[in-house]
Scaffold this active site. Structure first.
Site, PDB file in Angstrom:
ATOM      1  N   HIS A 122     -33.194  31.314 -24.801  1.00 22.60           N
ATOM      2  CA  HIS A 122     -32.646  30.115 -25.448  1.00 22.60           C
ATOM      3  C   HIS A 122     -31.792  29.304 -24.489  1.00 22.60           C
ATOM      4  O   HIS A 122     -31.109  28.375 -24.911  1.00 22.60           O
ATOM      5  CB  HIS A 122     -31.823  30.496 -26.693  1.00 22.60           C
ATOM      6  CG  HIS A 122     -32.667  31.019 -27.809  1.00 22.60           C
ATOM      7  ND1 HIS A 122     -32.154  31.742 -28.857  1.00 22.60           N
ATOM      8  CD2 HIS A 122     -34.005  30.940 -28.030  1.00 22.60           C
ATOM      9  CE1 HIS A 122     -33.142  32.079 -29.687  1.00 22.60           C
ATOM     10  NE2 HIS A 122     -34.265  31.614 -29.210  1.00 22.60           N
ATOM     11  N   CYS A 149     -30.917  10.577 -11.027  1.00 22.24           N
ATOM     12  CA  CYS A 149     -31.484   9.310 -11.562  1.00 22.24           C
ATOM     13  C   CYS A 149     -30.492   8.567 -12.454  1.00 22.24           C
ATOM     14  O   CYS A 149     -30.820   7.543 -13.060  1.00 22.24           O
ATOM     15  CB  CYS A 149     -32.754   9.622 -12.368  1.00 22.24           C
ATOM     16  SG  CYS A 149     -32.423  10.431 -13.944  1.00 22.24           S
ATOM     17  N   THR A 153     -28.699  41.177 -33.514  1.00 19.41           N
ATOM     18  CA  THR A 153     -29.379  39.952 -33.927  1.00 19.41           C
ATOM     19  C   THR A 153     -29.808  40.057 -35.379  1.00 19.41           C
ATOM     20  O   THR A 153     -30.242  41.107 -35.843  1.00 19.41           O
ATOM     21  CB  THR A 153     -30.597  39.620 -33.025  1.00 19.41           C
ATOM     22  OG1 THR A 153     -31.258  38.453 -33.546  1.00 19.41           O
ATOM     23  CG2 THR A 153     -31.587  40.763 -32.922  1.00 19.41           C
TER      24      THR A 153
HETATM   25  C1  BV8 Z   1     -39.519  26.467 -32.128  1.00 17.38           C
HETATM   26  C2  BV8 Z   1     -29.425  27.694 -28.621  1.00 17.38           C
HETATM   27  C3  BV8 Z   1     -41.409  25.105 -32.395  1.00 17.38           C
HETATM   28  C4  BV8 Z   1     -28.659  26.521 -29.125  1.00 17.38           C
HETATM   29  C5  BV8 Z   1     -30.609  28.660 -30.540  1.00 17.38           C
HETATM   30  C6  BV8 Z   1     -41.043  30.621 -38.081  1.00 17.38           C
HETATM   31  C7  BV8 Z   1     -40.387  31.069 -39.213  1.00 17.38           C
HETATM   32  C8  BV8 Z   1     -39.169  30.500 -39.585  1.00 17.38           C
HETATM   33  C9  BV8 Z   1     -38.598  29.459 -38.822  1.00 17.38           C
HETATM   34  C10 BV8 Z   1     -39.261  29.023 -37.705  1.00 17.38           C
HETATM   35  C11 BV8 Z   1     -40.460  29.615 -37.331  1.00 17.38           C
HETATM   36  N1  BV8 Z   1     -40.872  28.995 -36.182  1.00 17.38           N
HETATM   37  C12 BV8 Z   1     -39.963  28.037 -35.822  1.00 17.38           C
HETATM   38  C13 BV8 Z   1     -38.965  28.025 -36.739  1.00 17.38           C
HETATM   39  C14 BV8 Z   1     -37.836  27.104 -36.721  1.00 17.38           C
HETATM   40  C15 BV8 Z   1     -36.639  27.661 -35.922  1.00 17.38           C
HETATM   41  C16 BV8 Z   1     -36.060  28.876 -36.608  1.00 17.38           C
HETATM   42  O1  BV8 Z   1     -36.317  29.986 -36.214  1.00 17.38           O
HETATM   43  N2  BV8 Z   1     -35.267  28.617 -37.634  1.00 17.38           N
HETATM   44  C17 BV8 Z   1     -34.632  29.713 -38.356  1.00 17.38           C
HETATM   45  C18 BV8 Z   1     -33.105  29.571 -38.239  1.00 17.38           C
HETATM   46  C19 BV8 Z   1     -35.069  29.629 -39.796  1.00 17.38           C
HETATM   47  N3  BV8 Z   1     -36.988  27.964 -34.563  1.00 17.38           N
HETATM   48  C20 BV8 Z   1     -36.964  26.999 -33.636  1.00 17.38           C
HETATM   49  O2  BV8 Z   1     -36.688  25.830 -33.883  1.00 17.38           O
HETATM   50  C21 BV8 Z   1     -37.316  27.403 -32.196  1.00 17.38           C
HETATM   51  N4  BV8 Z   1     -38.265  26.463 -31.697  1.00 17.38           N
HETATM   52  O3  BV8 Z   1     -40.016  27.345 -32.751  1.00 17.38           O
HETATM   53  O4  BV8 Z   1     -40.149  25.306 -31.784  1.00 17.38           O
HETATM   54  C22 BV8 Z   1     -42.246  24.411 -31.422  1.00 17.38           C
HETATM   55  C23 BV8 Z   1     -43.411  25.025 -30.991  1.00 17.38           C
HETATM   56  C24 BV8 Z   1     -44.231  24.350 -30.118  1.00 17.38           C
HETATM   57  C25 BV8 Z   1     -43.866  23.074 -29.663  1.00 17.38           C
HETATM   58  C26 BV8 Z   1     -42.674  22.480 -30.080  1.00 17.38           C
HETATM   59  C27 BV8 Z   1     -41.858  23.137 -30.968  1.00 17.38           C
HETATM   60  C28 BV8 Z   1     -36.081  27.345 -31.311  1.00 17.38           C
HETATM   61  C29 BV8 Z   1     -35.091  28.409 -31.691  1.00 17.38           C
HETATM   62  C30 BV8 Z   1     -33.905  28.425 -30.690  1.00 17.38           C
HETATM   63  C31 BV8 Z   1     -32.742  27.697 -31.302  1.00 17.38           C
HETATM   64  N5  BV8 Z   1     -31.568  27.790 -30.416  1.00 17.38           N
HETATM   65  N6  BV8 Z   1     -29.573  28.705 -29.686  1.00 17.38           N
HETATM   66  C32 BV8 Z   1     -27.207  26.852 -29.330  1.00 17.38           C
HETATM   67  O5  BV8 Z   1     -26.863  28.038 -29.530  1.00 17.38           O
HETATM   68  O6  BV8 Z   1     -26.390  25.918 -29.274  1.00 17.38           O
HETATM   69  S1  BV8 Z   1     -30.731  29.806 -31.766  1.00 17.38           S
HETATM   70  C33 BV8 Z   1     -29.269  30.644 -32.018  1.00 17.38           C
HETATM   71  O7  BV8 Z   1     -29.607  31.634 -33.000  1.00 17.38           O
HETATM   72  C34 BV8 Z   1     -28.727  31.438 -30.841  1.00 17.38           C
HETATM   73  O8  BV8 Z   1     -29.521  31.425 -29.686  1.00 17.38           O
HETATM   74  C35 BV8 Z   1     -28.671  32.846 -31.426  1.00 17.38           C
HETATM   75  O9  BV8 Z   1     -28.731  33.824 -30.508  1.00 17.38           O
HETATM   76  C36 BV8 Z   1     -29.886  32.797 -32.260  1.00 17.38           C
HETATM   77  C37 BV8 Z   1     -30.201  33.924 -33.180  1.00 17.38           C
HETATM   78  O10 BV8 Z   1     -29.062  34.276 -33.864  1.00 17.38           O
HETATM   79  P1  BV8 Z   1     -28.507  35.759 -33.615  1.00 17.38           P
HETATM   80  O11 BV8 Z   1     -28.346  35.963 -32.150  1.00 17.38           O
HETATM   81  O12 BV8 Z   1     -29.362  36.715 -34.336  1.00 17.38           O
HETATM   82  O13 BV8 Z   1     -27.069  35.648 -34.223  1.00 17.38           O
HETATM   83  P2  BV8 Z   1     -26.648  35.843 -35.758  1.00 17.38           P
HETATM   84  O14 BV8 Z   1     -25.239  35.382 -35.884  1.00 17.38           O
HETATM   85  O15 BV8 Z   1     -27.704  35.249 -36.633  1.00 17.38           O
HETATM   86  O16 BV8 Z   1     -26.706  37.427 -35.972  1.00 17.38           O
HETATM   87  C38 BV8 Z   1     -25.752  38.249 -35.307  1.00 17.38           C
HETATM   88  C39 BV8 Z   1     -26.075  39.663 -35.723  1.00 17.38           C
HETATM   89  O17 BV8 Z   1     -25.211  40.541 -35.022  1.00 17.38           O
HETATM   90  C40 BV8 Z   1     -25.858  39.911 -37.212  1.00 17.38           C
HETATM   91  O18 BV8 Z   1     -26.944  40.659 -37.718  1.00 17.38           O
HETATM   92  C41 BV8 Z   1     -24.557  40.742 -37.244  1.00 17.38           C
HETATM   93  O19 BV8 Z   1     -24.582  41.702 -38.292  1.00 17.38           O
HETATM   94  C42 BV8 Z   1     -24.631  41.461 -35.909  1.00 17.38           C
HETATM   95  N7  BV8 Z   1     -23.339  41.834 -35.330  1.00 17.38           N
HETATM   96  C43 BV8 Z   1     -22.167  41.164 -35.422  1.00 17.38           C
HETATM   97  N8  BV8 Z   1     -21.215  41.841 -34.713  1.00 17.38           N
HETATM   98  C44 BV8 Z   1     -21.828  42.933 -34.169  1.00 17.38           C
HETATM   99  C45 BV8 Z   1     -23.178  42.934 -34.562  1.00 17.38           C
HETATM  100  N9  BV8 Z   1     -24.048  43.901 -34.184  1.00 17.38           N
HETATM  101  C46 BV8 Z   1     -23.567  44.894 -33.404  1.00 17.38           C
HETATM  102  N10 BV8 Z   1     -22.291  44.961 -32.983  1.00 17.38           N
HETATM  103  C47 BV8 Z   1     -21.395  44.008 -33.350  1.00 17.38           C
HETATM  104  N11 BV8 Z   1     -20.109  44.094 -32.929  1.00 17.38           N
END
Ligand code: BV8
Length: 253
Positions: A124, A163, A201
């Site tokens: 990402h 640029c 994640t």
């Molecule tokens: C794309 C950078 C298409 C920016 C980020 C299929 C199904 C559903 C949706 C989609 C799909 N295909 C595409 C989508 C849309 C979308 C998506 O997935 N939406 C979701 C939210 C529904 N995906 C996209 O848009 C992707 N692009 O598919 O493009 C395409 C194809 C061809 C041509 C053109 C276009 C792009 C996705 C990337 C987005 N960018 N980040 C920024 O951060 O500013 S995503 C962002 O979420 C971060 O990168 C982050 O890492 C990522 C995932 O979140 P997690 O890391 O899992 O974090 P989260 O808080 O959710 O969870 C933390 C976990 O840790 C929890 O479970 C918690 O319990 C646990 N935890 C907490 N503390 C601890 C712990 N575990 C252990 N120890 C601890 N101490």
């Protein structure tokens, strides 16, 4: 679906010790104990903002100063975040010549690199890198983390030295494609590994959420480290519900 045989942490340790290839997919949870807010947990990043307001190309085109203000604010918060024992344990485990260890990270905080891990697959992107919206120019600002230097939130968006068009954060926004070469490397590593650890994640973001499924389908032992169940839990050979900062070092200790 029959209940999965659930491996104990010692059995997972032995699998890791015997493995020729280990892949680790990390998310925001591995950085939580470093003080980096997660995206969806309590007080998560998106809780205060809606992703579509800020982490999209449309938002940037509409108001680059607002989006830069948010990223500079996040960079400033990162200045006080150091790698934790989980980051350090993976960096140490990766130098073992007997076993290939590849880290695929969804995180943009750069903490795996700062912990000493050579070339994590940052699928990402990285908040400390910038790229031009027009030409191929890229700027690495990792030195700003070390120097604790971040422009003021309301400073004008940076310009490309090549640029003179706008620079943007070199991260993947929602609706943007991931780097095809990086994604291909991630899927190939998942297909070839003996053990995949999925650390901190929620498995909600695609296509990253597909990577553990590719490993599972190819026969890898799948182990989740999280504080709570996720959509992946029922497909794992083991789920270790405990903080990454404690569990990851235990697995490689
Ligand atoms: C794309 C950078 C298409 C920016 C980020 C299929 C199904 C559903 C949706 C989609 C799909 N295909 C595409 C989508 C849309 C979308 C998506 O997935 N939406 C979701 C939210 C529904 N995906 C996209 O848009 C992707 N692009 O598919 O493009 C395409 C194809 C061809 C041509 C053109 C276009 C792009 C996705 C990337 C987005 N960018 N980040 C920024 O951060 O500013 S995503 C962002 O979420 C971060 O990168 C982050 O890492 C990522 C995932 O979140 P997690 O890391 O899992 O974090 P989260 O808080 O959710 O969870 C933390 C976990 O840790 C929890 O479970 C918690 O319990 C646990 N935890 C907490 N503390 C601890 C712990 N575990 C252990 N120890 C601890 N101490």
């Amino acid at each position: 679906m029959p209940a999965k045989s659930r491996l104990s942490i010692d059995e997972v340790r032995h699998r890791l010790a015997d493995a020729a290839s280990v892949v680790v997919l990390t998310g925001a949870g591995i950085s939580a104990e470093s003080g980096v807010p997660t995206y969806r947990g309590t007080g998560g990043l998106w809780k205060n903002f809606r992703a579509q307001d800020l982490a999209t190309l449309e938002a940037f085109d509409r108001d680059p100063a607002l989006v830069w203000g948010w990223y500079r604010n996040r960079r400033r918060a990162l200045l006080d975040c150091k790698p934790n024992p989980a980051h350090r344990a993976l960096a140490a485990a990766a130098v073992n010549p007997e076993r290939e260890l590849i880290v695929i990270t969804q995180n943009i905080d750069g903490l795996h690199t700062i912990a000493g891990l050579a070339d994590p697959l940052e699928i990402h992107g990285n908040i400390w890198r910038e790229k031009c919206v027009r030409c191929r120019h890229r700027v690495d600002r990792t030195a700003d983390y070390t120097a604790r230097r971040v422009p003021a939130e309301d400073a004008p968006p940076p310009k490309c030295p090549g640029c003179d068009d706008l620079l943007r954060p070199d991260v993947v926004w929602f609706g943007e494609q991931l780097d095809p070469l990086l994604l291909d490397s991630a899927f190939r590593a998942a297909e070839a590994c003996d053990v995949m650890l999925v650390v901190g994640t929620s498995c909600e973001v695609h296509p990253a959420a597909l990577i553990p499924l590719v490993a599972r389908k190819a026969g890898a032992c799948l182990v989740e480290i999280n504080l709570e169940p996720t959509p992946l839990t029922e497909r794992c050979d083991a789920s270790l519900f405990a903080p990454a900062g404690q569990t990851v070092p235990e697995l490689f200790g």
